[in-house]
Design an enzyme around this catalytic site. Structure first.
Site, PDB file in Angstrom:
ATOM      1  N   ARG A  27       0.829  -1.210   0.000  1.00 60.00           N
ATOM      2  CA  ARG A  27       0.000   0.000   0.000  1.00 60.00           C
ATOM      3  C   ARG A  27       0.866   1.265   0.000  1.00 60.00           C
ATOM      4  NH1 ARG A  27      -5.166  -0.550   1.173  1.00 60.00           N
ATOM      5  NH2 ARG A  27      -5.266   1.598   1.898  1.00 60.00           N
ATOM      6  N   TRP A  74       2.817   6.180   1.536  1.00 58.09           N
ATOM      7  CA  TRP A  74       2.880   6.462   0.100  1.00 58.09           C
ATOM      8  C   TRP A  74       2.676   7.960   0.004  1.00 58.09           C
ATOM      9  CZ3 TRP A  74       4.346   3.884  -4.117  1.00 58.09           C
ATOM     10  CH2 TRP A  74       4.083   4.450  -5.345  1.00 58.09           C
ATOM     11  N   ASN A 100      -4.150   7.570   6.730  1.00 61.17           N
ATOM     12  CA  ASN A 100      -4.139   7.227   5.304  1.00 61.17           C
ATOM     13  C   ASN A 100      -5.231   8.068   4.656  1.00 61.17           C
ATOM     14  OD1 ASN A 100      -4.027   6.070   2.774  1.00 61.17           O
ATOM     15  ND2 ASN A 100      -5.353   4.343   3.328  1.00 61.17           N
ATOM     16  N   HIS A 504      -2.965   1.307 -46.555  1.00 60.16           N
ATOM     17  CA  HIS A 504      -1.591   1.522 -47.059  1.00 60.16           C
ATOM     18  C   HIS A 504      -0.692   0.339 -46.755  1.00 60.16           C
ATOM     19  CE1 HIS A 504      -2.623   5.598 -48.131  1.00 60.16           C
ATOM     20  NE2 HIS A 504      -3.220   5.727 -46.966  1.00 60.16           N
ATOM     21  N   LYS A 603       8.397  -3.985 -13.469  1.00 58.74           N
ATOM     22  CA  LYS A 603       7.488  -2.873 -13.192  1.00 58.74           C
ATOM     23  C   LYS A 603       8.168  -1.531 -13.440  1.00 58.74           C
ATOM     24  CE  LYS A 603       3.867  -0.675 -12.174  1.00 58.74           C
ATOM     25  NZ  LYS A 603       2.838  -0.617 -13.262  1.00 58.74           N
TER      26      LYS A 603
HETATM   27  C1  AGP Z   1       2.914  -0.544 -19.368  1.00 59.28           C
HETATM   28  O1  AGP Z   1       1.865  -1.411 -19.017  1.00 59.28           O
HETATM   29  C2  AGP Z   1       4.274  -1.104 -19.016  1.00 59.28           C
HETATM   30  N1  AGP Z   1       4.360  -1.518 -17.694  1.00 59.28           N
HETATM   31  C3  AGP Z   1       5.407  -0.182 -19.429  1.00 59.28           C
HETATM   32  O2  AGP Z   1       5.251   0.117 -20.799  1.00 59.28           O
HETATM   33  C4  AGP Z   1       5.497   1.157 -18.658  1.00 59.28           C
HETATM   34  O3  AGP Z   1       4.411   1.978 -18.990  1.00 59.28           O
HETATM   35  C5  AGP Z   1       6.796   1.867 -19.072  1.00 59.28           C
HETATM   36  O4  AGP Z   1       7.879   1.056 -18.710  1.00 59.28           O
HETATM   37  C6  AGP Z   1       6.952   3.254 -18.446  1.00 59.28           C
HETATM   38  O5  AGP Z   1       7.011   3.138 -17.043  1.00 59.28           O
HETATM   39  P1  AGP Z   1       6.909   4.485 -16.168  1.00 59.28           P
HETATM   40  O6  AGP Z   1       5.568   5.065 -16.454  1.00 59.28           O
HETATM   41  O7  AGP Z   1       7.090   4.030 -14.764  1.00 59.28           O
HETATM   42  O8  AGP Z   1       8.010   5.404 -16.626  1.00 59.28           O
END
Ligand code: AGP
Length: 608
Positions: A27, A74, A100, A504, A603
């Site tokens: 969280r 956060w 929170n 195209h 992530k």
């Molecule tokens: C999107 O679903 C992906 N996880 C990936 O394209 C992500 O958006 C990209 O790596 C940018 O991450 P950020 O927004 O943390 O910079």
């Protein structure tokens, strides 16, 4: 979104506080802290960084108190730091609070408290709460807390601890989750079930406006009028892992469903009281806007797709020239940037290396810089001259969903803010768009309320190896995002094309049975979009349309249609992306993919 815990019983409070916080780090995790009532005084310890940093500080300390509270943060107001970490205390350290949520009227309260001699240590909104309690305390803990709650506006789950009442914790809930775990001779307070599940599976789930007076052998609950509430005990039958996801099977589905609140929180406090204008924390004026002759928007992945929508908004509303590029290309292109260029970077994590490098390169070239990010105190937030935050809360799933919609809402407000300053739209049009903006959270909820057709399509077409997304104008921008979602979690080869571009070349790939997702919400290019749909239908593609409610034309040309609530064509991307997110999610489920942690991806991409 933060995690809060409380303990009262006969065992060492610290044990539960740390164990509970470790279950709530999803969280929020930029700082953490605890407070334990040790009789003569209340022991408080906090640390910036993950929970381990706090544990390091507490190592070898003798903290035997049996009542305490804790918090993992956060950040929304005030960057991550020891000072801004919770718990927060009053001047005399008689009261300690963890929170929170967002206290919307904290500035006015803080100014008044300072004028009455209170000393503040942090930049947070939360710190006004213990000082208010210090003001209102009359010996009756519950009565004093009730007075405090009447003064604060906004969203909160709060836990109060008082040196003078070592046998009581009080907690209050408004808009943010709070549960009271019922033990045997001990009771537990937490933001969420995961923190208590190893101790008890019986809990009271607090509703908005409720206050709980928690002692080690009793829990009394009152409503906002001070009347006693008889609550049913909720028995938790989730396993620990499911509990972290709030009962959803995956973080991605949880975060898709958090979008109404995330968008509402991102809008919160950024519309003037008269509802006529957008108020952003930028302090721009006409001179500033006139000093800019070009805007670059730089980002990666989903954030880049949000940038494409931002281009549309800023050019249409603020009449400023915008170029959008992926960070990994921009930074090696020797971009034409000078002190008349505004570079806006968008990044959920605020740590994406390519985006951070592009930002640094832009600053080196003399550009003005603005960051749009979801993480307070992140590298990109600190590097940019200015920063505005989405308020989506932590996004755990690799596939970005609530970050995207909160980015769209924030760039929409930015474009409107610029248009107001530059007087490039009428006050009537601004007010009309703001009224429609305020309806978006509820319309996203409405879109989320009927997922069955999408589940059916996902099962029917989830095993196709090729899927095409087509659209024009803003529909094309959303088509790109929809295709990325499907690719990255279901591993289906999905491509998005500007509808007018099909003839195209790509039309050669449209053969019988190929699924085509056609977005058709942009009134300004609707007829052309229908022509393109006819082109793919003529090649026997299976076409699933995404349309605006009330469109009776679309169904004539498509095999299936998913409708989203109608709104201005500028705002409808906030809604059309939702069925595409769900389509990707259920297709991934159909194919047995790891939805939250898709192969090869991370992530936060902190490598170039
Ligand atoms: C999107 O679903 C992906 N996880 C990936 O394209 C992500 O958006 C990209 O790596 C940018 O991450 P950020 O927004 O943390 O910079």
């Amino acid at each position: 979104m933060c995690g809060i815990v409380g303990y009262i019983g006969d065992n060492k409070a610290l044990n539960f506080l740390l164990q509970g916080l470790s279950k709530l780090e999803y969280r929020g995790y930029d700082s953490a802290g605890i407070a334990v009532n040790c009789g003569e005084n209340i022991f408080v310890e906090k640390a910036v960084g993950r929970l381990d940093a706090l544990k390091e500080k507490l190592h070898n300390q003798k903290i035997d108190g049996t009542i305490g509270i804790g918090h993992t943060r956060w950040a929304t107001h005030g960057r991550p730091s020891d000072r801004n970490a919770h718990p927060h205390t009053d001047c005399q350290e008689n009261f300690v609070v963890v929170h929170n949520g967002i206290i919307e009227n904290y500035m006015a309260l803080k100014e008044n408290l300072i004028s009455r001699g209170h000393k503040f240590i942090s930049e947070t909104d939360t710190e006004v709460v213990p000082h208010l309690l210090e003001e209102f305390y009359n010996g009756n803990f519950l009565e004093s807390v009730q007075k405090v709650l009447k003064k604060i506006e906004g969203s909160y789950s709060l836990v109060f601890m008082s040196k003078a009442h070592p046998d009581t914790l009080i907690c209050a809930k408004q808009d943010n989750p709070l549960v009271v775990g019922l033990g045997n001779g001990e009771n537990f307070i937490a933001s969420d079930i995961p923190a208590i599940i190893s101790k008890t599976r019986n809990a009271y789930i607090l509703n908005d406006g409720e206050i709980a007076v928690v002692k080690k052998d009793s829990v009394k609950i009152f409503n906002r009028n001070g009347e006693v509430v008889e609550k049913k005990i909720f028995h938790v039958n989730w396993n620990a892992e499911a509990a972290e996801k709030g009962g959803y099977e995956h973080f991605m589905l949880k975060e898709i469903n958090e979008q109404p609140k995330a968008v509402r929180d991102t809008i919160s406090k950024r519309i003037s009281k008269d509802g006529a204008s957008i108020e952003l924390e930028l302090g721009w004026d006409k001179n500033f806007l006139d000093s800019i002759n070009k805007i670059y928007i730089i980002a990666c992945g989903t954030a880049y797709h949000a940038g494409l929508v931002a281009k549309f908004y800023i050019e249409k509303l603020a009449r400023k020239l915008v170029e959008v590029d992926v960070a990994s290309e921009y930074r090696y292109r020797n971009p034409i940037v000078d002190d008349k260029t505004l570079v806006i970077v968008i990044s959920q994590s605020g740590e994406t290396s390519d985006t951070l490098a592009a930002l640094k390169e832009s600053r080196r070239l003399g550009a003005k810089t603005l960051a749009i990010t979801n993480v307070v105190g992140s590298s990109i937030a600190r590097e940019a001259e200015q920063v505005i935050y989405t308020v989506a809360g932590p996004e755990i799933a690799v596939a970005s969903t609530k970050a995207y919609t909160t980015q769209l809402i924030l760039v929409f407000m930015l474009a409107l803010y610029m248009a107001q300053i530059g007087k490039t739209i009428s006050t009537e049009r601004a007010r009309e768009l703001i009224d429609l903006l305020k309806k978006i959270p509820a319309q996203i909820s409405e879109t989320l309320s009927d997922v069955d057709p999408i589940k059916t399509f996902a099962r029917q077409y989830g095993f196709n190896e090729d899927v095409f997304y087509i659209g024009r104008s803003l529909d094309y921008c959303v088509a790109l995002e929809g295709a990325l979602k499907l690719k990255e979690i279901s591993y289906i080869h999905a491509e998005a094309y500007a509808s007018g571009e099909l003839k195209h070349g790509t039309l050669a790939l449209i053969v019988e049975g190929v699924p085509v997702i056609a977005l058709a919400t942009q009134k300004s290019v609707y007829e052309k979009t229908i022509s393109n749909i006819k082109e793919v239908k003529a090649r026997d593609a299976v076409v699933i349309g995404i349309g605006a409610a009330g469109d009776t034309e679309l169904e004539k040309y498509l095999d299936h249609v998913i409708f989203v609530p109608n709104t201005d064509e500028l705002l409808i991307p906030l809604l059309t992306v939702v069925p595409l997110q769900l389509l990707a999610y259920y297709a991934a489920i159909t194919r047995g993919c790891d939805v939250d942690k898709p192969r090869n991806l991370a992530k936060s991409v902190t490598v170039e």
